[in-house]
Design an enzyme around this catalytic site. Structure first.
Site, short mmCIF file in Angstrom:
data_model
loop_
_atom_site.label_atom_id
_atom_site.label_comp_id
_atom_site.label_asym_id
_atom_site.label_seq_id
_atom_site.Cartn_x
_atom_site.Cartn_y
_atom_site.Cartn_z
N HIS A 65 26.18 -36.61 -12.53
CA HIS A 65 27.33 -36.60 -11.61
C HIS A 65 26.88 -36.91 -10.19
CE1 HIS A 65 31.36 -34.39 -10.50
NE2 HIS A 65 31.12 -35.42 -9.71
N ASP A 283 26.47 -34.27 -7.30
CA ASP A 283 27.81 -34.65 -6.83
C ASP A 283 27.70 -35.29 -5.45
OD1 ASP A 283 30.56 -34.99 -6.84
OD2 ASP A 283 31.02 -32.92 -6.30
#
Length: 396
Positions: A65, A283
């Site tokens: 991610h 992220d």
């Protein structure tokens, strides 16, 4: 360029053992041999990388991610953006990743998906981190848990639209983050399972019972960025967080920057979920590796101050986290060992993506995705598929 290396006099963490005075031979992009120094035979054909007994050799890290880094974002939809991201990640020990999209207009998403597919066809450079596929984060999420996903582009799950997108991506979508509680999601979840695509609950307001139902369907098996933009734990409804803690069917992402979640919350997560199911992620957005300032994320202004990325209203908007810093933070905040950290930065992701036959451990025959850490757990050297992608000392 040399295609044969040997790393010597180091602590080597293999899949099932630790060689305290070990070596790793690399040949033509794969791991050829691992063992103790007293077993080492002729190495005259190899370029030796002399380490020391405080150097730790671990498998390359996998980030499932990540949106961007070093001024670029997957949503830029250009070859240059993907090359830039891929080239900088080995500095933090990341040797492969899922190029992650975000909620945007359909046309913009399609450009990004097509661009990743084209890049995978044309890129032959193996000294950068490898793109393993695509993580589609949104737009099939819950507006009540939008976070930094632009709310105006959030839409109900749409099976025919997803099929169009995966065709544009040349079947390279490997993971989809959606809100399983929404009725439109069910048919998409069922389809994703048939295509062997990982289904993740994220940006979701699902209750605990809805999460259990989603898992019972055999579909949802992953949870996106624990604690963030999801129904939290309550003693009458444990929510998504409770499901992450108690249900062994879920792999669970964790952003270990101390900002998305406090050190105490990270400790609770490691205690409850254990290294069997956690995956460290970043992220990260385009501001990673750059100084504080204003940046773009999906057409929104993101303010980065002291490593914290937020929208103007204070909403956290991705991170600037480096995966090796997440590694160090978990060592600091939890009771995890180096073996645990290898699981949550590499092994678990490889197993979930069904590529453990070639990545995720220091094992002969696998890709030579290798990271050398010093005694402070800083990255000294990174090899991507047998090529030196990062060398902190610059002497090799």
């Amino acid at each position: 360029m040399n295609n044969k290396y040997i790393l010597t006099n180091c602590v080597v963490y293999t899949e099932n053992d630790i060689h305290k005075q070990g070596f790793v031979k690399v040949r033509n992009g794969t791991i050829e041999e691992v063992g103790d120094m007293n077993q080492l035979s002729d190495i005259s054909d190899y370029q030796e990388i002399k380490l020391n007994d405080e150097s730790m050799v671990i498998p390359g890290m996998i980030d499932v991610h990540i949106h961007g880094a070093n001024g670029s974002d997957v949503m830029d939809g250009t070859t240059e953006a993907l090359e830039n991201i891929s080239s900088v990640l080995p500095k933090e020990g990341t040797t492969s990743f899922l190029a992650t999209t975000m909620t945007q207009e359909n046309d913009t998403i399609e450009v990004a998906l097509s661009n990743v597919a084209r890049y995978l066809h044309t890129n032959t450079e193996k000294t950068n981190a490898e793109i393993l596929g695509i993580h589609l984060e949104g737009p099939f999420v819950n507006k009540e848990r939008a976070g930094a996903q632009p709310i105006q582009y959030i839409q109900p799950a749409n099976l025919s639209l997803f099929q169009r997108w995966n065709k544009l991506a040349e079947q390279n979508i490997k993971l989809v983050t959606l809100a399983p509680e929404q009725k439109e999601s069910r048919s998409l979840i069922e389809y994703l399972v048939t295509q062997n695509i990982i289904v993740s609950a994220g940006h979701t307001d699902a209750t605990y019972s809805q999460m259990e139902e989603a898992a019972d369907l055999g579909g949802v098996s992953h949870i996106t960025h624990l604690y963030n933009q999801m129904r939290g734990f309550h003693h009458r409804d444990p929510g998504v967080v409770g499901a992450a803690f108690t249900d062994p069917r879920f792999y669970v992402e964790l952003i270990a920057d101390g900002l998305h979640s406090s050190p105490e919350a990270l400790r609770i997560a490691t205690d409850q979920i254990t290294s069997d199911r956690l995956l460290l992620i970043t992220d990260a957005m385009r501001a990673k590796c750059l100084k504080d300032g204003k940046y773009d994320l999906g057409g929104q202004v993101v303010n980065v101050n002291n490593h914290k990325a937020t929208l103007d209203d204070g909403t956290i908007a991705g991170s600037t986290l480096r995966l090796n810093d997440a590694f160090k933070n978990i060592l600091r905040y939890s009771l995890f060992t180096i073996r645990d950290l290898i699981r949550i930065t590499s092994e678990n992701a490889a197993k979930e993506l069904q590529i453990f036959d070639r990545k995720g451990s220091i094992t002969p025959g696998k890709d030579a995705d290798i990271v050398v850490l010093n005694k402070n757990y800083d990255v000294e050297i990174t090899l991507c598929r047998g090529k030196i992608a990062y060398n902190r000392g610059g002497t090799l």
